[in-house]
Scaffold this active site. Structure first.
Site, short mmCIF file in Angstrom:
data_model
loop_
_atom_site.label_atom_id
_atom_site.label_comp_id
_atom_site.label_asym_id
_atom_site.label_seq_id
_atom_site.Cartn_x
_atom_site.Cartn_y
_atom_site.Cartn_z
N ASP A 244 -7.62 1.70 -7.64
CA ASP A 244 -6.25 1.52 -7.16
C ASP A 244 -5.99 2.40 -5.94
O ASP A 244 -5.44 1.94 -4.93
CB ASP A 244 -5.26 1.87 -8.28
CG ASP A 244 -3.81 1.82 -7.81
OD1 ASP A 244 -3.32 0.71 -7.52
OD2 ASP A 244 -3.18 2.89 -7.72
N LYS B 254 -5.43 1.42 -1.68
CA LYS B 254 -4.37 1.94 -0.82
C LYS B 254 -4.96 2.64 0.40
O LYS B 254 -4.45 2.52 1.51
CB LYS B 254 -3.48 2.90 -1.61
CG LYS B 254 -2.70 2.19 -2.72
CD LYS B 254 -2.03 3.17 -3.67
CE LYS B 254 -1.34 2.43 -4.80
NZ LYS B 254 -0.77 3.33 -5.83
#
Length: 373
Positions: free
Chosen positions: A231, A235
């Site tokens: 995750d 980003k």
């Protein structure tokens, strides 16, 4: 006085973020329609969840007050993105597609939507962190890229409602030299390490803190989806690309997984949690080493633009460092640039949650509506 204008809205994904967004859309729609100088009417013409879809072949607006009951009553199966694009292309006004999912198939269709003049706003990280070719295809089609189609905005793909992407874009577009980006990019990992090793000492075992984070709803249903670091890597991929680096994918740079190798093959998240305590000694050792140095351990991501170096993993920080002082599930992102010198531009605040993520999506929708006018 200008004639009233209409903008059609299509929403895919009505889970936590989608539900919050639709509530905010109802408020936004009421405000825009009541403008005396330039009223704008937002017409919701499609709502879709993973199992069914609600729309009108004649583009009759869906009632924002009863959308959920109406969707539940619908007998229409989900349409593939290509058919949704064809439906939206023939709408009686300009269309904005709001994708509140993390669906890769929908993300892959963004270039198609954009080429048809359909604007896209979304928190879907996969669209902007998958292959570099998909990134290129999206912005080659978008009017705020190299193309002539719809607009695309994705503020909430990094930092939920925090103005991370818009700030980085402004730094780049105004000619600043972004040298380094560093921070805590996951609300889950922020909460976990703020609890595991608080400034001043204390904190429970790593496995106990992971269990607590899951019970409080901070982790994915299977905590391995947070602990594998992917995750955060997604980003970082997005920010690195915006800073000018051609990062191929979230797996093309070092990403430290906190899943013990022996537990990678666990058949379920519950089995993983039941056995995680067997490996607490490794994390306790790391905690003690940091404490002996007067530091704390945090899970961070960093981008060294000059060195083309991107990485995600555990690092130690002095207790006086802003990253060490984070509370709860807050995110913190520091931009080190030529203009800001040794004192970075820091953005800090809630980096997760349905309401703040939806706020970022709604903010992007407002940007598109202004551009369409």
């Amino acid at each position: 006085m200008p004639a009233p204008r209409q903008v059609c809205i299509a929403v895919i994904g009505v889970g936590g973020v989608g539900r919050c967004f639709l509530t905010q859309l109802q408020d936004l729609s009421a405000r825009l329609s009541q403008s005396r100088l330039n009223p704008i009417y937002l017409s919701l013409i499609l709502v879709s969840r993973s199992s069914k879809l609600l729309h009108s072949p004649s583009y009759k607006p869906i009632n924002l007050a009863t959308w959920e009951d109406d969707l539940n009553a619908s007998t229409v199966s989900v349409l593939p993105p290509s058919e949704i694009a064809s439906y939206l292309e023939n709408a009686p006004a300009r269309v904005v597609l709001v994708d509140n999912t993390s669906n890769q198939d929908v993300a892959n269709a963004y270039p198609l939507f954009l080429k048809k003049g359909i604007s896209v706003v979304t928190p879907n990280k996969k669209a902007f962190s998958d292959s570099f070719q998909l990134w290129k295809d999206i912005f080659d089609a978008a009017l705020n890229g190299q193309g002539s189609g719809g607009y695309v905005f994705h503020e909430s793909s990094v930092g939920a409602g925090l103005p991370v992407i818009s700030t980085l874009k402004e730094l780049v577009e105004t000619g600043d030299e972004v040298r380094k980006i560093e921070g805590v990019f996951s609300g889950t990992m922020s909460f976990l390490f703020n609890s595991f090793m608080p400034v001043g000492g204390g904190g429970g075992s790593f496995s106990a803190e992971v269990k607590k984070a899951k019970e409080l709803g901070y982790t994915e249903p299977d905590p391995r989806d947070d602990l594998n670091g992917l995750d955060v890597a997604r980003k970082l991929t997005i920010l690195a690309r915006l800073a000018g680096l051609e990062v191929e994918s979230p797996t093309s740079f070092p990403v430290q997984s906190l899943i013990p190798k022996e537990l990678e093959s666990c058949s379920s998240g519950d089995e993983f949690l039941a056995r995680l305590g067997e490996f607490d000694d490794d994390m306790e050792k790391l905690k003690k080493e940091a404490a002996d140095e007067g530091k704390v351990v945090r899970f961070v991501g960093s981008i060294d633009v000059a060195k083309n170096d991107v990485k995600v993993g555990l690092e130690k920080f002095d207790v006086s460092h802003p990253i060490a002082a984070l509370k709860g599930s807050d995110n913190i992102i520091s931009f080190y640039t030529k203009r800001y010198g040794d004192n970075p531009l820091i953005i800090q605040g809630a980096g997760a949650g349905g309401e703040v993520t939806a706020m970022g999506v709604t903010g992007d929708l407002v940007k598109v509506i202004r551009l369409l006018s």
